[in-house]
Design an enzyme around this catalytic site. Structure first.
Site, PDB file in Angstrom:
ATOM      1  N   GLY A 166       0.827  -1.202   0.000  1.00 30.41           N
ATOM      2  CA  GLY A 166       0.000   0.000   0.000  1.00 30.41           C
ATOM      3  C   GLY A 166       0.859   1.249   0.000  1.00 30.41           C
ATOM      4  O   GLY A 166       1.770   1.391   0.817  1.00 30.41           O
ATOM      5  N   GLY A 169      -0.433   4.556   0.037  1.00 29.02           N
ATOM      6  CA  GLY A 169      -1.106   5.786   0.463  1.00 29.02           C
ATOM      7  C   GLY A 169      -0.235   6.454   1.515  1.00 29.02           C
ATOM      8  O   GLY A 169       0.947   6.130   1.667  1.00 29.02           O
ATOM      9  N   LEU A 170      -0.816   7.382   2.265  1.00 30.33           N
ATOM     10  CA  LEU A 170      -0.018   8.102   3.261  1.00 30.33           C
ATOM     11  C   LEU A 170       0.622   7.154   4.264  1.00 30.33           C
ATOM     12  O   LEU A 170       1.788   7.316   4.627  1.00 30.33           O
ATOM     13  CB  LEU A 170      -0.902   9.095   4.010  1.00 30.33           C
ATOM     14  CG  LEU A 170      -1.292  10.346   3.235  1.00 30.33           C
ATOM     15  CD1 LEU A 170      -2.227  11.203   4.060  1.00 30.33           C
ATOM     16  CD2 LEU A 170      -0.053  11.138   2.841  1.00 30.33           C
ATOM     17  N   HIS A 206     -21.018  10.069   5.802  1.00 32.11           N
ATOM     18  CA  HIS A 206     -21.035  11.529   5.699  1.00 32.11           C
ATOM     19  C   HIS A 206     -22.400  11.969   5.184  1.00 32.11           C
ATOM     20  O   HIS A 206     -22.890  11.413   4.212  1.00 32.11           O
ATOM     21  CB  HIS A 206     -19.922  11.982   4.748  1.00 32.11           C
ATOM     22  CG  HIS A 206     -19.599  13.441   4.877  1.00 32.11           C
ATOM     23  ND1 HIS A 206     -20.446  14.418   4.403  1.00 32.11           N
ATOM     24  CD2 HIS A 206     -18.544  14.077   5.431  1.00 32.11           C
ATOM     25  CE1 HIS A 206     -19.904  15.607   4.671  1.00 32.11           C
ATOM     26  NE2 HIS A 206     -18.759  15.427   5.295  1.00 32.11           N
ATOM     27  N   ARG A 209     -23.036  15.837  12.194  1.00 29.10           N
ATOM     28  CA  ARG A 209     -23.041  14.898  11.067  1.00 29.10           C
ATOM     29  C   ARG A 209     -23.912  13.674  11.258  1.00 29.10           C
ATOM     30  O   ARG A 209     -24.711  13.329  10.398  1.00 29.10           O
ATOM     31  CB  ARG A 209     -21.617  14.390  10.829  1.00 29.10           C
ATOM     32  CG  ARG A 209     -20.839  15.251   9.879  1.00 29.10           C
ATOM     33  CD  ARG A 209     -19.510  14.598   9.558  1.00 29.10           C
ATOM     34  NE  ARG A 209     -18.641  15.607   8.943  1.00 29.10           N
ATOM     35  CZ  ARG A 209     -17.397  15.371   8.568  1.00 29.10           C
ATOM     36  NH1 ARG A 209     -16.855  14.186   8.762  1.00 29.10           N
ATOM     37  NH2 ARG A 209     -16.685  16.322   8.003  1.00 29.10           N
ATOM     38  N   LEU A 217      -5.682  11.698   8.182  1.00 32.36           N
ATOM     39  CA  LEU A 217      -4.390  11.896   7.529  1.00 32.36           C
ATOM     40  C   LEU A 217      -3.293  11.803   8.589  1.00 32.36           C
ATOM     41  O   LEU A 217      -2.229  11.211   8.373  1.00 32.36           O
ATOM     42  CB  LEU A 217      -4.356  13.252   6.820  1.00 32.36           C
ATOM     43  CG  LEU A 217      -5.410  13.429   5.719  1.00 32.36           C
ATOM     44  CD1 LEU A 217      -5.316  14.824   5.101  1.00 32.36           C
ATOM     45  CD2 LEU A 217      -5.252  12.375   4.634  1.00 32.36           C
TER      46      LEU A 217
END
Ligand SMILES: Cc1cc2nc3c(=O)[nH]c(=O)nc-3n(C[C@H](O)[C@H](O)[C@H](O)COP(=O)(O)OP(=O)(O)OC[C@H]3O[C@@H](n4cnc5c(N)ncnc54)[C@H](O)[C@@H]3O)c2cc1C
Ligand code: FES
Lengths: 264, 594
Positions: B12, B14-15, B238, B299, B406
């Site tokens: 992976g 990603g970040l 969301h 939310r 993040l």
């Protein structure tokens, strides 16, 4: 579901009931390309990717032949990962933001792979050349290390506003696709790489590698190959200031070349 | 044997994965980095809003302790507190590092980092780079990794898919089995330790705000090999997404912040254009139900209300799961000044101008709080298998705060990398019992079976059915009966999976074949999510059961741990106590100052 080649629906887009998708397919890098046609019910919000998802769920051509799902690259589906560049009705653009009712011409949407990158299969192409070019110009800030060394250099809002648009490049390679100079003969690096060289040359820390970057852009395949056709800046989906970047870096390369004459 | 040059595989890019790679390469380890997509195209690029760190640059007296408290409270006390505390304390230095890497963060006039406010806190704690923070962070890490790659410290395997871990006879991980997505060949790669950073599992819900490759397939494969999967039932939805034919795109909360109103026509299938429907025939249900907060309820409350209107009152627009988010009463100049960026997204992907026509929105699956169970060193219960990022469960408890993901990805990667190295250095040599070859054979047999299948079920249609039932019953409002039905439905889909029809049987870049493999793993993981929700008879964070509307700390202040029972072919569950040693649990309410 598809019947035999039905007459095309040429009413105004708002009233279109079906759309014809024509796809240039190629089983492998050396296979002969061929075209396949699909008739799909047009749904609001349908884009080129959702059309191909539709085909995957029902892989039958317009003349009723069973076929296979289309191979294509896509990930984010919101025009930020840069995966899905292809030619749509002749124009290089991102497929995920290509709304079918906006891009169709007389009820037809033609999908072809980018023409300047090697085809892997169908609409999927190999664009690794861009990542290699980014290595060539050392498109990074050379950190001392990832441990805690305190905050970064101060950067004015104006500097940030200059850098940010360049940093939004999604590596889609559309600027290379539309560039008349990007071909095997010239070996031109293309606008995206030059823009990244500018981005790092102007960063307070990144600029320490400026000379190396400029040298990498000299000579054959370098920035001199640019013919200022301006196609890149018009086609860029993220509206990067590409021609400005090219002319700025071009000037720096020239200055560097003169310096080299005196220091070598 | 391993002591000389430890070899780590990171799956992976990603970040989380890139963060781990950077730490390992810097410490002198050698890394193989695997990713389905070129790492620069990973899902992390989608993040828009920002990343949290209590830098306290606005004179508000923000502290890492306040960040810690907000995160625990926001997560309804389900997160283990030790790792969250570590993350919040490390956050300011992480922002500094990203800044040094050249992330074009927005600036103050003095040239310092600018911070904005986000949900679940009263402080300006969120650093941001325009509206594309995730993209900017991912690129910065990608550039550092490219530098290590050009120095020969990192080898990338892009276009390779992780299929399984290679476990030796003693259950210790010795590498991975991966598939080349061009020639579809399967190969074993040796490693002293592996780190899974494969992101979230939005695709189990069909459409979500996630990217295409966020299927959870890798996590599921590992779970089926014996790894615990924790808190699977916690899924963040969301409230305002733009429903699309292919995915759900996020519509920022700021639209409501600037006065956007949510409504549906009072009559189902009202044929009139929305703007010509008179006020009396519109139902502004949020304003009616929550007169105090109106459209700006938190939310989860907004999400539940919209769900109720669509599924219980059956008043979605045109019978579809959609409601209006209306800005047309606000003048164009104001809209352009305050909301231009997000309105452009709507225009680009929907084709309508939200200044003229109300937007159609619906809550969408957005984030996977649960994930692979890991200890405080990011290691799963399988020795040598580590996990980081959205793929694991450590940092967000029952509900993630905006802009904390993040951070958790980067922090988790920074922990997993060095810990994997340390583990690898103490590892004894692998036994020579042919375990690698046998794992490879097992995977090739799975491929062979699929490619020679001659059934009638289209995998993409099965996937649609999975997504529909998961979205309907296992997202916002959960009833035990519906959950039981959903699990039964997944069992039926697993049954039908045996009768799959792969129209494409070729051995070259066969994307539908790869997808079909992933689908099987999605189905297995879908059961973990569904049954986990069924077991948890309370409401906590994102998990809401009208029949059990309150949080029940006595019974459920616990981590759900699922493990796969191979013979029964289904999950088994245990509960584990949560580490609450720093902040005693208290009721979570956003209608009052906490
Ligand atoms: C629209 C949107 C907006 C968001 N905004 C914010 C925000 O403002 N702030 C915030 O903090 N968070 C935000 N988030 C959440 C955040 O973006 C993600 O949680 C985070 O980026 C996940 O990163 P990751 O490294 O865990 O995984 P990803 O970025 O998902 O990367 C996963 C990687 O794993 C690879 N992979 C997957 N499976 C395999 C396999 N089987 N074999 C090999 N490779 C594999 C993929 O190729 C990819 O490289 C947002 C999310 C969305 C959807
Ligand atoms: S899929 Fe990411 S840009 Fe189109």
């Amino acid at each position: 579901m598809a019947t035999t080649t039905a007459p095309l629906d040429t009413r105004s887009p708002a009233k279109l009931k079906t759309v014809r998708i024509e796809i240039k397919r190629q089983a492998s890098p050396d296979a002969e390309p061929r075209w396949e046609k699909f008739d799909l019910p047009l749904r609001t919000g349908m884009n080129a990717i959702s059309a191909m998802m539709e085909i995957a769920a029902n892989p039958v051509t317009a003349d009723g032949r069973e076929t296979t799902p289309i191979a294509y690259d896509a990930n984010c589906l919101e025009e930020v990962c840069g995966s899905c560049a292809m030619r749509i009705n002749g124009k290089a653009r991102m497929a995920c933001s290509a709304l079918i009712d906006k891009v169709q011409e007389n009820g037809v949407v033609r999908l072809e792979p980018l023409s300047k990158m090697p085809v892997v299969r169908d609409l999927s192409v190999d664009r690794s050349v861009l990542f290699e070019n980014l290595k060539r110009v050392k498109a990074w800030v050379p950190l001392d290390g990832s441990y805690d060394l305190g905050s970064g250099p101060r950067i004015t809002p104006q500097q940030q506003e200059e850098a940010y648009p360049l940093s939004r490049c999604i590596s889609c390679t559309i600027c290379m696709e539309v560039c008349p100079q990007f071909n095997e003969e010239t070996g031109f690096v293309g606008a995206a790489t030059i823009a990244q060289a500018k981005l790092f040359n102007e960063h307070p820390t990144g600029r320490v590698l400026k000379e190396e970057r400029l040298h990498a852009l000299m000579g054959d395949g370098g920035i001199q190959e640019c013919g200022y056709a301006q196609n890149c800046v018009n086609a860029c989906p993220k509206m990067l200031p590409l021609t400005k970047a090219i002319s700025d870096v071009s000037r720096d390369v020239m200055i560097q070349a003169v310096k080299d004459v005196f220091t070598r | 044997m391993a002591a000389a040059a430890a070899k780590i595989i990171v799956v992976g890019g990603g970040l989380a994965g890139l963060s781990a790679v950077i730490k390992i390469a810097e410490a002198g380890g050698s890394v193989d980095l695997f990713s389905i997509v070129p790492v620069k195209r990973s899902h992390s690029v989608c993040a828009q809003g920002g990343i949290n760190a209590a830098k306290n640059l606005k004179g508000e007296g923000d502290t890492t302790a306040a960040h810690f408290d907000d995160t625990i409270y926001g997560g309804d006390f389900l997160a283990n507190q030790t790792p969250v505390k570590g993350m919040c304390e490390a956050a300011p230095a992480i922002i500094d590092l990203l800044d040094r890497m050249g992330v074009p963060f927005n600036r103050t006039p003095e040239g310092l980092l600018d911070f904005r406010r986000f949900g679940g806190t009263l402080y300006h704690r969120t650093a941001f780079a325009g509206a594309t923070t995730g993209q900017q962070l991912l690129y910065a890490l990608d550039e550092q990794v490219r530098r290590y790659e050009s120095e020969g410290k990192v080898t990338k395997y892009e276009g390779w898919e992780f299929l399984s871990a290679v476990l030796d006879g003693a259950g210790v991980c010795r590498g991975i089995c991966a598939m080349n997505l061009r020639d579809m060949s399967v190969r074993v790669f040796d490693a002293d330790a592996i780190i899974l950073a494969t992101g979230g599992n939005g695709a189990i819900f069909g459409k979500s705000t996630n990217s295409v490759v966020c299927t959870g397939s890798a996590q599921s494969a590992l779970y089926q090999q014996g790894a615990y999967y924790a808190n699977g039932e916690f899924i963040q939805v969301h409230p305002t997404c733009i429903p699309g034919e292919d995915k759900l795109r996020l519509m920022s909360e700021s639209a409501r912040g600037e006065g956007g109103r949510v409504w549906v026509p009072r009559k189902l299938n009202d044929p009139r254009a929305p703007k010509s429907i008179p006020e009396a025939d519109r139902w502004y249900f949020l304003e009616e139900w929550y007169p105090k907060y109106g459209n700006l309820v938190p939310r989860d409350v907004a999400t539940r209300a919209i769900h109720k209107v669509v599924y219980e009152h059956e008043l979605g627009i045109d019978g579809q799961p959609m409601v209006y988010l209306d800005l047309t009463h606000i003048d164009r100049a104001t809209l352009n000044r305050k909301l231009e960026g997000i309105l452009e997204i709507y225009e680009k992907f929907v084709g309508d101008d939200p200044r003229d026509v109300p937007m159609k929105i619906f809550p969408g699956m957005h984030y996977t709080m649960g994930g692979l169970w890991v200890d405080f060193n990011q290691m799963t219960n399988i020795p040598g298998v580590f996990a980081a990022g959205e793929a694991e469960y450590n940092y967000h408890g029952a509900n993630r705060l905006g802009a904390n993901s993040l951070l958790s990805c980067i922090y988790g990667g920074f922990q997993a990398g060095p810990n994997a190295l340390r583990y690898a250095k103490g590892l004894t040599s692998a036994p020579a019992n042919g375990y690698g070859a046998s794992e490879c054979k097992r995977q090739e047999e799975i491929n062979g079976r699929l490619l020679s299948s001659s059934g009638t079920e289209n995998p993409f249609k099965l996937w649609r059915e999975l997504g529909e039932v998961m979205t309907k019953n296992v997202t916002v409002i959960r009833y035990n009966k519906a959950l039981a039905d959903t699990d039964e439905k997944i069992v039926e889909l697993l049954e039908r999976f045996r009768n799959i029809n792969l129209s494409d049987k070729s051995q070259w870049a066969n994307t539908s074949f790869a997808f079909t493999r992933q689908l099987y793993n999605m189905l297995q993981l879908g059961r973990v999510v569904t049954q986990g929700a069924q077991l948890r008879d309370e409401s906590r964070g994102a998990h809401y059961k009208p029949d059990f509307p309150d949080r029940d700390d006595e019974r459920f202040l616990k981590t759900t741990k699922a493990s796969f029972a191979p013979d029964a072919d289904e999950p088994r569950f245990t509960m584990e106590a949560v580490d609450t040693q720093y902040i005693p649990p208290r009721p979570r309410r956003y209608d009052a100052v906490k």
